[in-house]
Motif scaffolding. Structure first.
Motif, short mmCIF file in Angstrom:
data_model
loop_
_atom_site.label_atom_id
_atom_site.label_comp_id
_atom_site.label_asym_id
_atom_site.label_seq_id
_atom_site.Cartn_x
_atom_site.Cartn_y
_atom_site.Cartn_z
N ASN A 192 44.24 -20.77 13.77
CA ASN A 192 45.29 -19.77 13.51
C ASN A 192 44.89 -18.65 12.55
O ASN A 192 45.53 -17.60 12.54
CB ASN A 192 46.52 -20.46 12.91
N LEU A 193 43.90 -18.89 11.71
CA LEU A 193 43.61 -17.93 10.64
C LEU A 193 42.11 -17.78 10.40
O LEU A 193 41.35 -18.76 10.54
CB LEU A 193 44.25 -18.41 9.33
N PRO A 194 41.69 -16.59 9.97
CA PRO A 194 40.27 -16.41 9.63
C PRO A 194 39.92 -16.94 8.24
O PRO A 194 38.75 -17.06 7.91
CB PRO A 194 40.07 -14.89 9.69
N GLU A 195 40.93 -17.22 7.42
CA GLU A 195 40.67 -17.77 6.08
C GLU A 195 40.65 -19.28 6.17
O GLU A 195 41.71 -19.91 6.35
CB GLU A 195 41.75 -17.32 5.07
N ASN A 196 39.46 -19.86 6.09
CA ASN A 196 39.30 -21.31 6.26
C ASN A 196 38.70 -21.93 5.00
O ASN A 196 38.05 -21.23 4.22
CB ASN A 196 38.40 -21.59 7.47
N TYR A 197 38.93 -23.20 4.84
CA TYR A 197 38.56 -23.86 3.58
C TYR A 197 37.90 -25.21 3.86
O TYR A 197 38.17 -25.85 4.88
CB TYR A 197 39.81 -24.08 2.72
N LEU A 198 37.08 -25.63 2.89
CA LEU A 198 36.47 -26.96 3.00
C LEU A 198 37.55 -28.03 2.85
O LEU A 198 38.58 -27.81 2.21
CB LEU A 198 35.42 -27.15 1.90
N LEU A 199 37.27 -29.20 3.40
CA LEU A 199 38.25 -30.30 3.36
C LEU A 199 38.64 -30.64 1.92
O LEU A 199 39.79 -30.97 1.64
CB LEU A 199 37.68 -31.53 4.07
N LYS A 200 37.68 -30.51 0.99
CA LYS A 200 38.00 -30.88 -0.40
C LYS A 200 39.04 -29.94 -1.02
O LYS A 200 39.78 -30.32 -1.91
CB LYS A 200 36.75 -30.95 -1.26
N PHE A 201 39.10 -28.71 -0.51
CA PHE A 201 40.11 -27.76 -0.99
C PHE A 201 41.50 -28.23 -0.57
O PHE A 201 42.46 -28.20 -1.36
CB PHE A 201 39.79 -26.38 -0.40
N TRP A 202 41.60 -28.69 0.68
CA TRP A 202 42.89 -29.20 1.17
C TRP A 202 43.29 -30.45 0.38
O TRP A 202 44.42 -30.60 -0.04
CB TRP A 202 42.78 -29.54 2.67
N MET A 203 42.31 -31.32 0.18
CA MET A 203 42.56 -32.58 -0.53
C MET A 203 43.01 -32.29 -1.97
O MET A 203 43.93 -32.93 -2.48
CB MET A 203 41.29 -33.42 -0.52
N TYR A 204 42.37 -31.34 -2.61
CA TYR A 204 42.70 -30.97 -3.99
C TYR A 204 44.18 -30.62 -4.12
O TYR A 204 44.87 -31.04 -5.07
CB TYR A 204 41.81 -29.79 -4.39
N HIS A 205 44.69 -29.87 -3.16
CA HIS A 205 46.10 -29.48 -3.20
C HIS A 205 47.04 -30.67 -3.03
O HIS A 205 48.02 -30.81 -3.75
CB HIS A 205 46.39 -28.43 -2.11
N ILE A 206 46.70 -31.52 -2.07
CA ILE A 206 47.58 -32.67 -1.78
C ILE A 206 47.61 -33.64 -2.97
O ILE A 206 48.65 -34.21 -3.30
CB ILE A 206 47.06 -33.43 -0.53
N VAL A 207 46.46 -33.80 -3.61
CA VAL A 207 46.37 -34.73 -4.74
C VAL A 207 47.01 -34.12 -5.99
O VAL A 207 47.71 -34.78 -6.74
CB VAL A 207 44.90 -35.11 -5.00
N SER A 208 46.79 -32.83 -6.21
CA SER A 208 47.25 -32.20 -7.45
C SER A 208 48.74 -31.85 -7.44
O SER A 208 49.41 -31.95 -8.46
CB SER A 208 46.47 -30.90 -7.71
N TRP A 209 49.23 -31.43 -6.27
CA TRP A 209 50.66 -31.02 -6.17
C TRP A 209 51.24 -31.69 -4.92
O TRP A 209 51.55 -31.02 -3.91
CB TRP A 209 50.77 -29.50 -6.06
N PRO A 210 51.40 -33.03 -4.97
CA PRO A 210 51.77 -33.77 -3.75
C PRO A 210 53.16 -33.45 -3.21
O PRO A 210 53.47 -33.81 -2.08
CB PRO A 210 51.68 -35.24 -4.20
N GLN A 211 53.97 -32.74 -4.00
CA GLN A 211 55.35 -32.43 -3.55
C GLN A 211 55.44 -31.10 -2.83
O GLN A 211 56.52 -30.73 -2.35
CB GLN A 211 56.30 -32.36 -4.77
N LEU A 212 54.36 -30.33 -2.76
CA LEU A 212 54.49 -28.93 -2.33
C LEU A 212 53.99 -28.60 -0.92
O LEU A 212 54.29 -27.52 -0.42
CB LEU A 212 53.76 -28.01 -3.32
N SER A 213 53.21 -29.48 -0.33
CA SER A 213 52.66 -29.17 0.99
C SER A 213 53.33 -30.03 2.05
O SER A 213 53.54 -31.23 1.86
CB SER A 213 51.14 -29.41 1.00
#
Ligand code: ACO
Length: 156
Positions: A21-42
């Motif tokens: 869907n998007l040209p801005e892509n991220y490593l898996l650890k970036f996704w994981m960092y968000h889920i672990v750090s702010w588990p209520q927001l995604s």
């Protein structure tokens, strides 16, 4: 359609959606960092077969002390698979994340970046959700396109 908080096991599905869907892509650890750090927001939207068809990935930040130290939410990425668009999924994902930014973290506003040419996303943010353009960041994106910084205040 089921909309729920994102979990670690959803990350591959979220990343797959992001890649198409998007040209801005991220490593898996970036996704994981968000889920672990702010588990209520995604959040994710999954279809009847459990396929992730949409997601919102968000975090909380604090402005520097000299700028007031304001706590605010930030949406890093949101997307919905093409065949599931215009069903209200992105609107629902955004509202769930915004509600959690405010209620869990006492965020004062939500911010995000969006490409100047992204008519669909700008309409979602501005017309449906009430965001305003706070700033234009020249050549914000890797290909040189300008980005809008958009904000939604939670004060009103
Ligand atoms: N054209 C005009 N307005 C639109 C469009 C469009 N193509 N798509 C959504 N909107 C606006 C409309 O006002 C719509 O309300 P309506 O359907 O009652 O008219 C409102 O947004 C809500 O639409 P949703 O159905 O909730 O949006 P959808 O689930 O289709 O997802 C999204 C919108 C996320 C922008 C989708 O088109 C997408 O995945 N695009 C590609 C990825 C992308 O651009 N993501 C945003 C990048 S910026 C960032 O991630 C912070």
């Amino acid at each position: 359609m089921n909309i729920r908080l994102a979990r670690a096991e959803d990350l591959a599905g979220m990343q797959a959606g992001n890649l198409v869907n998007l040209p801005e892509n991220y490593l898996l650890k970036f996704w994981m960092y968000h889920i672990v750090s702010w588990p209520q927001l995604s959040f994710v939207a999954e279809n009847d077969k459990g396929l992730i068809v949409g997601y919102v990935l968000a975090k909380v930040e604090q402005e520097p002390e000299e700028k007031g130290g304001v706590i605010h939410g930030h949406v890093n990425s949101i997307s919905v698979l093409r065949s599931y668009r215009r069903l209200g999924l992105a609107k629902r994902l955004m509202i769930l994340s915004q509600d959690a930014m405010y209620s869990v973290y006492k965020a004062e506003y939500c911010s995000l970046h969006v490409r100047k040419s992204n008519i669909a996303a700008i309409a979602l943010y501005r017309d449906t959700l009430g965001f305003e353009i706070a700033e234009v960041e020249k050549k914000y994106y890797a290909d040189g396109e300008d980005g809008f910084v958009m904000r939604l205040s939670f004060k009103t």
